[in-house]
Design a protein around this motif. Structure first.
Motif, short mmCIF file in Angstrom:
data_model
loop_
_atom_site.label_atom_id
_atom_site.label_comp_id
_atom_site.label_asym_id
_atom_site.label_seq_id
_atom_site.Cartn_x
_atom_site.Cartn_y
_atom_site.Cartn_z
N SER A 264 18.88 10.16 10.28
CA SER A 264 19.48 9.09 10.00
C SER A 264 19.38 8.64 8.51
O SER A 264 18.42 8.91 7.99
CB SER A 264 19.46 7.73 10.98
N THR A 265 20.51 7.96 7.84
CA THR A 265 20.22 7.43 6.60
C THR A 265 19.09 6.55 6.35
O THR A 265 18.32 6.55 5.49
CB THR A 265 21.76 6.76 5.97
N VAL A 266 19.01 5.63 7.31
CA VAL A 266 17.61 4.62 7.25
C VAL A 266 16.42 5.36 7.42
O VAL A 266 15.61 5.10 6.70
CB VAL A 266 17.94 3.56 8.17
N SER A 267 16.39 6.41 8.12
CA SER A 267 15.15 6.98 8.44
C SER A 267 14.65 7.62 7.20
O SER A 267 13.44 7.85 6.79
CB SER A 267 15.10 7.92 9.57
N ILE A 268 15.62 8.62 6.48
CA ILE A 268 15.37 9.41 5.47
C ILE A 268 15.05 8.47 4.27
O ILE A 268 13.93 8.70 3.32
CB ILE A 268 16.40 10.31 5.02
N ARG A 269 15.83 7.31 4.14
CA ARG A 269 15.24 6.15 2.99
C ARG A 269 13.99 5.72 3.42
O ARG A 269 13.11 5.56 2.32
CB ARG A 269 16.27 5.07 3.02
N LEU A 270 13.60 5.36 4.51
CA LEU A 270 12.23 4.68 4.77
C LEU A 270 11.18 5.67 4.48
O LEU A 270 10.22 5.32 4.04
CB LEU A 270 12.17 4.36 6.27
N ALA A 271 11.49 6.96 4.82
CA ALA A 271 10.34 8.02 4.48
C ALA A 271 9.99 8.05 3.11
O ALA A 271 8.98 8.21 2.60
CB ALA A 271 10.65 9.23 5.20
N PHE A 272 11.20 8.11 2.27
CA PHE A 272 11.04 8.35 0.82
C PHE A 272 10.47 7.36 0.12
O PHE A 272 9.55 7.34 -0.43
CB PHE A 272 12.47 8.79 0.12
N THR A 273 11.05 5.99 0.41
CA THR A 273 10.59 4.64 -0.41
C THR A 273 9.04 4.23 -0.03
O THR A 273 8.28 4.05 -0.62
CB THR A 273 11.59 3.68 -0.30
N SER A 274 8.71 4.62 1.51
CA SER A 274 7.38 3.89 1.61
C SER A 274 6.44 5.05 1.79
O SER A 274 5.13 4.78 1.51
CB SER A 274 7.71 3.42 3.19
N LEU A 275 6.67 6.37 1.69
CA LEU A 275 5.54 7.38 1.71
C LEU A 275 5.76 8.49 0.55
O LEU A 275 4.89 8.80 -0.44
CB LEU A 275 5.33 8.16 3.11
N VAL A 276 6.80 9.13 0.38
CA VAL A 276 6.90 10.21 -0.39
C VAL A 276 6.84 9.94 -1.85
O VAL A 276 6.31 10.28 -2.59
CB VAL A 276 8.31 10.94 0.01
N PHE A 277 7.80 8.52 -2.26
CA PHE A 277 7.74 8.37 -3.62
C PHE A 277 6.57 7.75 -4.16
O PHE A 277 6.00 8.30 -5.29
CB PHE A 277 8.91 7.05 -3.79
N PRO A 278 5.90 6.88 -3.52
CA PRO A 278 4.45 6.61 -3.98
C PRO A 278 3.23 7.68 -4.20
O PRO A 278 2.60 7.70 -4.95
CB PRO A 278 4.04 5.30 -3.24
N CYS A 279 3.42 8.24 -3.08
CA CYS A 279 2.43 9.57 -2.87
C CYS A 279 2.65 10.50 -4.16
O CYS A 279 1.79 11.21 -4.93
CB CYS A 279 2.25 10.34 -1.61
N LEU A 280 3.72 10.82 -4.22
CA LEU A 280 4.09 11.86 -5.58
C LEU A 280 3.90 11.20 -6.78
O LEU A 280 3.44 11.88 -7.65
CB LEU A 280 5.46 12.42 -5.40
N LEU A 281 4.22 10.04 -7.07
CA LEU A 281 3.82 9.44 -8.31
C LEU A 281 2.45 9.39 -8.57
O LEU A 281 1.79 9.60 -9.59
CB LEU A 281 4.60 7.94 -8.30
N ALA A 282 1.53 8.94 -7.53
CA ALA A 282 0.22 8.96 -7.72
C ALA A 282 -0.56 10.50 -7.87
O ALA A 282 -1.16 10.73 -8.91
CB ALA A 282 -0.49 8.51 -6.38
N ALA A 283 0.41 11.38 -7.62
CA ALA A 283 -0.17 12.81 -7.80
C ALA A 283 0.10 13.25 -9.01
O ALA A 283 -0.83 13.81 -9.75
CB ALA A 283 0.63 13.75 -6.74
N TYR A 284 1.27 12.94 -9.40
CA TYR A 284 1.60 13.47 -10.98
C TYR A 284 1.03 12.52 -11.80
O TYR A 284 0.45 13.03 -12.94
CB TYR A 284 3.43 12.99 -11.11
N LEU A 285 0.73 11.51 -11.83
CA LEU A 285 -0.01 10.36 -12.71
C LEU A 285 -1.46 10.96 -12.73
O LEU A 285 -2.24 10.92 -13.92
CB LEU A 285 -0.05 9.03 -12.53
N GLY A 286 -2.24 11.22 -11.49
CA GLY A 286 -3.41 11.66 -11.39
C GLY A 286 -3.67 13.00 -12.17
O GLY A 286 -4.68 13.31 -12.85
#
Length: 819
Positions: free
Chosen positions: A328-350
């Motif tokens: 669903s649209t809500v589930s994909i948005r939830l997964a990206f904003t709450s987990l995928v986005f911050p984890c990948l930003l932390a990985a690239y900055l690290g």
């Protein structure tokens, strides 16, 4: 020795640095172990929510978000394996380049995946379906741009055939008339969709190659003596095993996808936080846009070329929209904003923090930035995550091929449904083995991830550009968005993606030619098959048999009607195919019940089962001729266990059970636009013609699902445009009931005749046509029809295989079409 601003060093600081590592390293390891504990607790907390809170709506969304990690975000999550080595293939000369590169990565990752896809593109779903074909189907439903005009007015009454009204004299109405009035624009739109489709399939070839090769290349960090040839062989073995397991289906192994990517994201996020804390905590200076502009200003053409590596940080973003149908649209948005986005930003900055301190270790940035105690666990997780990312892309390729077949742009291939619970999980054997051969050839040929990354970037940016253009058309035409907002969307995303696309095109000679070659080959197949299909359909339209000639032959059709049911397959939704006249002029007998079957795909994602079959009677009842249109959406499948023949006859029996006045009769004067059956809202039927005009003030309705011998009559008085229940004359009521009993007796006799015909045998009559270009055709047409299209028809699956028709009940009628 560290230096102060005055340029003088301090020996005490040097001694302090030398004396610190033992205790500092222990502190670092303990900190990382604490992050592992947090990772484990987060993982088991999600498992608890998924298992024990299944019935709560929030828990359902969380569960879908958890599962989407493995199916949707595998490609996007594994990008840190190869981004920085692709950005700096020749090494890092200036440390400021690292700040500029990570700045562009952060803002690209925010602009494209987050703003464009999560907040805008996901809204353009087709009843929950996403992808290039979903956008195209939306456009086809709102304007007559389908190049195969086999649509019927009753199609718009389907439950899934939703569309927005287009006001007259509006901007949307002008665009609609422009699209419908110019054939060149329709072809351009189709080419644009096919180009995006070709690049998605190319993505399915390149993703397994770059993901698996990048993950196993990390073994050289722990064992420098391990030769690159051995790494390639190991990657080839994993790829062969990966493609060999596709027949099992993602449903069997899909349970592990979410946990694997969850552990992977939390792990790379923890490693990123570790690198930021230990190496360069001031890396957050890169969040300023000034660093990105300074990078492009200083490096000029080299910086522009390095944008091709930065593109790889957003690869996989299109999967959020392409795989929307499973979630669903809500589930994909939830997964990206709450987990995928911050984890990948932390990985690239690290990783950037690590490179600022160790710029000479850019060749294997990800593995060299991992603390030694957790190197091998991260290596195993990275390899499994790369396989998961590859699996998701391969499955998406199967889906896009299925949709291409439904659109009439790809040869018929065998499609196996691998899940009884999830509709979209399919397996296409021919496509699977072709993907494997191409993937192995690319891996063995390039041997390095840098050149594969160059090819990968072209495929990704082409898909994103196509999505942007289609979204612009949808915003103008369907959403009817404010023109200034449409221009803002087009200029913002179109300009950024065009710049990136120009940068990756610069690397055509360094591997970028691969997706272009794949796209060119696929476009040739798409165009030739679609062109041949359209020409064949036009030939059948021009040469269809007049219905008056068929009806003029009488109930026997001038032949001997032998007991049995004959299904005559045709592409025509109206009229009798020329193949049938060829058949009856060469054979002295025909079946007692004839059904002209037209199987067609509509611009909707699915058609409900109770709306699948659409029947119409041809001529008087004693002719026993019917037309059946079988309607599918682009995601619907012909499953072997669906018993197509039994369902077809059952639908015909249901049609016969209905009162004749509710059934439209097709005659020689019937227009193609007339509905084949009454609309769902028009259940109320008029009285038979045997009742006098004075009695026609009464109308009645009955439940068609009841047995033929039962009748529930509701008397209503019809006065003008208003109707209501009123008193009635008992004599009139007796007339109505008597007439209904007679009609139901006729229906019972017809059903008995149909059952007897079925028991006598069922034969499927198919046209075995040879399509040739007519004399005097141009060279391009002769090549497309006589060579490419003919070859594709020989190697593709026959219609009987697609519909699972037994060979002993099949009859082919050979004909030559000069198009």
């Amino acid at each position: 020795m560290e230096e102060h601003q005055d340029g003088k060093g301090t020996m005490w600081e040097l001694d302090q640095t030398l004396d610190q590592p033992l205790g500092d390293e222990a502190t670092q390891v303990r900190g990382f172990q604490n992050s592992k504990v947090i990772t484990a607790l987060s993982f088991f907390s999600c498992i608890f929510v998924v298992i024990f809170l299944q019935e709560h709506p929030l828990a359902v969304t969380i569960r879908l978000a958890f599962i989407s990690l493995g199916v949707v975000y595998g490609d996007l999550a594994t990008s840190p394996l190869y981004v920085f080595p692709s950005v700096f293939p020749d090494g890092i000369v200036d440390r400021r380049d690292v700040l500029g590169a990570v700045c562009l990565i952060v803002y690209s990752f925010t602009l494209i995946p987050l703003i464009k896809y999560v907040f805008i593109v996901l809204r353009a779903n087709d009843n929950g379906e996403g992808g290039t074909f979903a956008l195209y189907s939306l456009i086809c439903r709102h304007a007559k741009v389908n190049t195969i005009p086999n649509q019927h007015p009753t199609d718009q009454y389907l439950t899934t055939y939703s569309r927005r009204p287009v006001p007259e004299n509006s901007r949307a109405s002008t665009i609609k008339k422009l699209l419908e009035g110019r054939n060149s624009l329709q072809k351009l739109l189709l080419v644009l969709v096919l180009l995006g489709t070709s690049m998605v399939i190319g993505d399915g070839v390149l993703t397994p190659a770059i993901s698996v090769l990048s993950s196993v290349s990390g073994i050289k960090v722990a064992h420098p003596s391990f030769h690159q040839g051995h790494v390639v062989i190991l990657a080839l073995i994993i790829l062969v095993l990966l493609f060999s397991m596709q027949h099992v289906g993602t449903d069997k192994v899909g349970v592990m996808f979410g946990p694997v990517i969850l552990v992977w994201l939390l792990s790379i996020g923890a490693v990123g936080v570790y690198n930021i804390a230990i190496h360069k905590p001031d890396i957050f200076r890169a969040l300023s846009p000034v660093a990105g502009f300074d990078f492009l200003r200083r490096t000029k053409s080299k910086g522009w070329a390095r944008l091709g590596g930065i593109v790889l940080s957003i690869t996989g973003a299109e999967a959020m929209f392409a795989d929307l149908g499973h979630f669903s649209t809500v589930s994909i948005r939830l997964a990206f904003t709450s987990l995928v986005f911050p984890c990948l930003l932390a990985a690239y900055l690290g990783q950037a923090s690590f490179l600022l301190k160790f710029p000479d270790k850019v060749d294997q940035t990800f593995y060299r930035s991992i603390p030694d105690p957790v190197y091998w666990p991260m290596f195993v997780i990275a390899t499994v995550a790369a396989i998961v990312a590859s699996q998701a892309t391969i499955s998406a390729t199967f889906s896009i091929v299925k949709q291409s077949v439904a659109l009439g742009c790809f040869p018929r291939v065998k499609i196996i449904h691998t899940s009884n619970r999830i509709l979209g999980q399919i397996y296409v054997p021919e496509v699977n083995w072709i993907l494997m051969l191409l993937c192995l050839a690319i891996t063995a040929g390039f041997r390095e991830t840098t050149q594969i990354g160059n090819a990968y970037g072209i495929a990704v940016m082409a898909v994103m550009l196509v999505t942007t253009l289609l979204m612009t058309l949808i915003m103008l035409f369907i959403w009817q968005t404010n023109l200034s907002l449409v221009l803002l969307f087009l200029v913002t995303f179109g300009s950024v993606e065009t710049i990136y696309f120009s940068a990756v095109l610069f690397k055509i000679a360094k591997g970028g030619w691969v997706p272009l070659a794949i796209a060119a080959a696929l476009m040739l197949i798409f165009y030739a098959w679609h062109y041949g299909t359209v020409k064949r359909y036009q030939f059948e339209i021009q040469n269809k048999v007049p219905l008056a000639w068929i009806l003029g032959l009488g109930p026997s059709l001038g032949l001997v009607r032998v007991p049995g049911v004959g299904f005559v397959y045709t592409d025509l939704a109206h009229g009798v195919p020329s193949m049938f006249s060829h058949f009856i002029t060469h054979l002295p007998a025909i079946h007692s019940v004839l059904v002209f079957v037209c199987v067609k795909y509509l611009p909707v994602n699915t058609v409900l089962e109770d709306e699948r079959f659409l029947f119409r009677r041809i001529g008087p009842p004693d002719y026993w001729m019917y037309r059946c249109t079988v309607r599918y959406g682009y995601r619907d499948l012909h499953r072997r266990d669906e018993q197509f023949e039994e369902r077809l006859i059952g639908a015909l029996a249901d049609f016969i059970r209905k009162d004749d006045d509710n059934n439209r009769v097709e005659t020689s004067s019937t227009a193609p636009s007339e509905p084949m059956t009454m609309a769902a809202s028009d259940r109320e039927q008029s009285l038979p013609s045997a009742i006098s005009p004075s009695d026609r003030r009464f109308s009645f309705s009955y439940n068609s699902n009841e047995e033929a011998s039962c009748c529930s009559v509701e008397i209503r008085r019809v006065m003008g445009d208003q109707s209501g229940t009123s008193s009635y004359n008992s004599r009139d009521y007796q007339v109505v009931l008597s007439q209904r009993r007679i009609e139901h007796q006729v229906v019972e006799d017809q059903l008995k005749f149909l059952v007897a015909a079925k028991e006598s045998g069922v034969v499927h009559i198919l046209g075995n046509t040879v399509v040739k270009a007519r004399k005097g055709s141009g060279l391009a047409k002769r090549i497309a029809i006589n060579h490419v299209y003919s070859f594709l028809r020989k190697v593709c699956r026959e219609t009987s295989v697609i519909y699972h028709i037994p060979h002993e009940t099949m009859l082919n009628v050979g004909m030559i079409y000069d198009v």
